[in-house]
Design a protein around this motif. Structure first.
Motif, mmCIF file in Angstrom:
data_model
loop_
_atom_site.group_PDB
_atom_site.id
_atom_site.type_symbol
_atom_site.label_atom_id
_atom_site.label_comp_id
_atom_site.label_asym_id
_atom_site.label_seq_id
_atom_site.Cartn_x
_atom_site.Cartn_y
_atom_site.Cartn_z
ATOM 1 N N LYS A 150 -3.440 2.658 6.698
ATOM 2 C CA LYS A 150 -2.401 3.125 5.786
ATOM 3 C C LYS A 150 -2.999 3.811 4.565
ATOM 4 O O LYS A 150 -2.441 4.803 4.072
ATOM 5 C CB LYS A 150 -1.526 1.946 5.349
ATOM 6 N N ASN A 151 -4.105 3.317 4.062
ATOM 7 C CA ASN A 151 -4.741 3.957 2.907
ATOM 8 C C ASN A 151 -5.181 5.381 3.240
ATOM 9 O O ASN A 151 -4.979 6.307 2.435
ATOM 10 C CB ASN A 151 -5.944 3.131 2.445
ATOM 11 N N HIS A 152 -5.770 5.571 4.410
ATOM 12 C CA HIS A 152 -6.208 6.911 4.810
ATOM 13 C C HIS A 152 -5.006 7.847 4.978
ATOM 14 O O HIS A 152 -5.032 8.990 4.505
ATOM 15 C CB HIS A 152 -6.996 6.819 6.114
ATOM 16 N N ARG A 153 -3.968 7.359 5.636
ATOM 17 C CA ARG A 153 -2.791 8.189 5.869
ATOM 18 C C ARG A 153 -2.095 8.548 4.562
ATOM 19 O O ARG A 153 -1.740 9.714 4.329
ATOM 20 C CB ARG A 153 -1.815 7.450 6.784
ATOM 21 N N ASP A 154 -1.896 7.569 3.688
ATOM 22 C CA ASP A 154 -1.188 7.824 2.428
ATOM 23 C C ASP A 154 -2.000 8.714 1.493
ATOM 24 O O ASP A 154 -1.420 9.471 0.704
ATOM 25 C CB ASP A 154 -0.861 6.492 1.733
ATOM 26 N N LEU A 155 -3.330 8.626 1.559
ATOM 27 C CA LEU A 155 -4.160 9.515 0.745
ATOM 28 C C LEU A 155 -3.954 10.965 1.164
ATOM 29 O O LEU A 155 -3.839 11.861 0.310
ATOM 30 C CB LEU A 155 -5.629 9.132 0.888
ATOM 31 N N ILE A 156 -3.883 11.208 2.461
ATOM 32 C CA ILE A 156 -3.656 12.571 2.959
ATOM 33 C C ILE A 156 -2.283 13.079 2.510
ATOM 34 O O ILE A 156 -2.142 14.223 2.054
ATOM 35 C CB ILE A 156 -3.774 12.610 4.495
ATOM 36 N N ILE A 157 -1.251 12.221 2.624
ATOM 37 C CA ILE A 157 0.095 12.619 2.195
ATOM 38 C C ILE A 157 0.108 12.922 0.701
ATOM 39 O O ILE A 157 0.720 13.910 0.253
ATOM 40 C CB ILE A 157 1.104 11.503 2.528
ATOM 41 N N PHE A 158 -0.571 12.106 -0.091
ATOM 42 C CA PHE A 158 -0.634 12.313 -1.539
ATOM 43 C C PHE A 158 -1.275 13.656 -1.872
ATOM 44 O O PHE A 158 -0.741 14.426 -2.684
ATOM 45 C CB PHE A 158 -1.428 11.178 -2.186
ATOM 46 N N LEU A 159 -2.400 13.964 -1.243
ATOM 47 C CA LEU A 159 -3.089 15.224 -1.523
ATOM 48 C C LEU A 159 -2.243 16.430 -1.112
ATOM 49 O O LEU A 159 -2.203 17.442 -1.817
ATOM 50 C CB LEU A 159 -4.439 15.246 -0.790
ATOM 51 N N VAL A 160 -1.538 16.306 0.028
ATOM 52 C CA VAL A 160 -0.700 17.409 0.489
ATOM 53 C C VAL A 160 0.456 17.656 -0.479
ATOM 54 O O VAL A 160 0.741 18.801 -0.863
ATOM 55 C CB VAL A 160 -0.165 17.121 1.910
ATOM 56 N N VAL A 161 1.140 16.578 -0.895
ATOM 57 C CA VAL A 161 2.298 16.717 -1.791
ATOM 58 C C VAL A 161 1.876 17.278 -3.144
ATOM 59 O O VAL A 161 2.477 18.231 -3.655
ATOM 60 C CB VAL A 161 3.007 15.359 -1.970
ATOM 61 N N ILE A 208 0.841 -1.201 0.000
ATOM 62 C CA ILE A 208 0.000 0.000 0.000
ATOM 63 C C ILE A 208 0.875 1.249 0.000
ATOM 64 O O ILE A 208 0.662 2.180 -0.794
ATOM 65 C CB ILE A 208 -0.937 -0.017 1.224
ATOM 66 N N ASN A 209 1.873 1.272 0.881
ATOM 67 C CA ASN A 209 2.797 2.411 0.911
ATOM 68 C C ASN A 209 3.558 2.544 -0.401
ATOM 69 O O ASN A 209 3.772 3.657 -0.904
ATOM 70 C CB ASN A 209 3.785 2.255 2.064
ATOM 71 N N VAL A 210 3.983 1.396 -0.954
ATOM 72 C CA VAL A 210 4.734 1.420 -2.212
ATOM 73 C C VAL A 210 3.875 1.986 -3.333
ATOM 74 O O VAL A 210 4.312 2.837 -4.121
ATOM 75 C CB VAL A 210 5.237 0.002 -2.555
ATOM 76 N N ASN A 211 2.630 1.522 -3.424
ATOM 77 C CA ASN A 211 1.741 1.996 -4.485
ATOM 78 C C ASN A 211 1.474 3.499 -4.368
ATOM 79 O O ASN A 211 1.553 4.228 -5.361
ATOM 80 C CB ASN A 211 0.419 1.238 -4.432
ATOM 81 N N TRP A 212 1.174 3.952 -3.161
ATOM 82 C CA TRP A 212 0.897 5.375 -2.983
ATOM 83 C C TRP A 212 2.139 6.226 -3.224
ATOM 84 O O TRP A 212 2.062 7.300 -3.824
ATOM 85 C CB TRP A 212 0.347 5.627 -1.581
ATOM 86 N N MET A 213 3.285 5.748 -2.750
ATOM 87 C CA MET A 213 4.531 6.501 -2.925
ATOM 88 C C MET A 213 4.864 6.662 -4.407
ATOM 89 O O MET A 213 5.188 7.762 -4.871
ATOM 90 C CB MET A 213 5.669 5.790 -2.203
ATOM 91 N N CYS A 214 4.793 5.560 -5.147
ATOM 92 C CA CYS A 214 5.125 5.623 -6.574
ATOM 93 C C CYS A 214 4.061 6.385 -7.361
ATOM 94 O O CYS A 214 4.397 7.124 -8.298
ATOM 95 C CB CYS A 214 5.284 4.201 -7.122
ATOM 96 N N PHE A 215 2.793 6.216 -6.983
ATOM 97 C CA PHE A 215 1.732 6.960 -7.644
ATOM 98 C C PHE A 215 1.927 8.461 -7.427
ATOM 99 O O PHE A 215 1.720 9.270 -8.345
ATOM 100 C CB PHE A 215 0.373 6.521 -7.104
#
Length: 322
Positions: free
Chosen positions: A284-295, A183-190
């Motif tokens: 992890k999905n909720h946390r990574d979504l927030i990080i994605f939107l912020v970045v 999940i982290n890998v997918n969100w990070m690379c996306f």
């Protein structure tokens, strides 16, 4: 003289005391003063100088650092360790070592920049804004992996796989990370894909605002006022970053699968409940979504500000020249 007999008392393997049998029979033991005297004398004889203790401890730590397989000399059941456990122990040490090297490099760069600024070597103070965040990030990650490695290594000193498939606490933690790590890998690379695409889009927009979209990637003239070579560098750097993220994406997913498959093949049962894994995935999905939107939001905002400033500057220059 017949009533005066001696008896040897050994305390801590060294001290000896002779005493009268009648006195001993009356008291049944040595006096408190005698015992305290023996204890003080024994401790004085056995206590080592502080410098010797420091040297011995330093030698022990140096041996551990030089030889990550030092556990083999401590744990009598090392030969019964499953192959995946030995590999994960070595992997933890390798990751810790890599981050330690990165920390040394980042510390050297930061120190060089500070020295150049202090000695007035022509280096801008703004360079610290680029060096301090990576240095802080590397330091934080290094502390995390130091804790993980030494925790894993401490467990490896005492764990026993001889009689049964022992459940390792650190393996359970590792299994949770591996089963949910994709999940982290997918969100990070996306995030890297989207960010790279935004940078390319902003690059073209700024180039259009400056030179009416005449980027001229074939022109590599650093003396050009429009700086066309800068746009080309940004464009190809972004493409390179996207390709690198794609390679890392595939590699990390494959590595994660191989590592947790080894654990499952050894235990042959769920060492972590599926309900717990599902809860971790959701978190992890909720946390990574927030990080994605912020970045993405920050990159988009910075790009918009740069575009507006460049366009306004370009318009002002045209009006002044007219």
């Amino acid at each position: 003289m017949d009533n005066l007999k001696t008896q040897t008392v050994v305390v801590n393997g060294t001290a000896k005391v002779a005493f009268n049998e009648k006195a001993a029979s009356a008291t049944g033991s040595l006096t408190t003063h005698q015992l305290n005297t023996i204890q003080i004398e024994t401790q004085t004889q056995e206590k080592k100088p502080i410098t010797t203790q420091i040297k011995e401890r330093f030698s022990e730590v140096k041996e551990i650092v030089r030889n990550p397989r030092h556990v083999k000399k401590i744990n009598a059941f090392y030969s019964y360790f499953p192959s995946f456990y030995v590999k994960e122990l070595r992997n933890a040490f390798a990751i810790f070592l890599c981050w330690a090297i990165m920390f040394v490099v980042s510390l050297g760069l930061t120190g060089w920049a500070i020295a150049a600024i202090v000695l007035d070597k022509g280096l801008s103070n703004w360079i610290m804004l680029l060096l301090i965040p990576p240095f802080a990030l590397v330091t934080a990650v290094l502390i995390v992996y130091i804790n993980k490695y030494y925790g894993f290594r401490s467990e490896a000193k005492t764990i026993n796989f001889k009689d049964e498939k022992t459940l390792s606490i650190h393996v359970q933690r590792l299994y949770r990370r591996l089963k949910t790590g994709y999940i982290n890998v997918n969100w990070m690379c996306f995030t890297a894909y989207i960010s790279g695409g935004l940078v390319i889009l902003i690059n073209f927009a700024v180039a259009w605002a400056v030179s009416s979209f005449k980027i001229g990637f074939g022109t590599w003239d650093p003396s050009s006022y429009n700086g066309e070579y800068i746009y080309a560098i940004i464009f190809f750097s972004s493409i390179g970053a996207i390709i690198f993220a794609l390679v890392m994406h595939v590699s990390l997913l494959l590595t994660n699968y191989i590592r947790y498959a080894r654990i499952e093949n050894f235990y042959n049962f769920m060492i972590v409940p599926q309900e717990e894994l599902n809860a971790i995935k959701k978190q992890k999905n909720h946390r990574d979504l927030i990080i994605f939107l912020v970045v993405v939001g920050m990159i988009g905002f910075i790009g918009y500000v740069v575009y507006r400033v460049v366009k306004r500057t370009r318009t002002t220059n045209v009006i002044v020249k007219a």
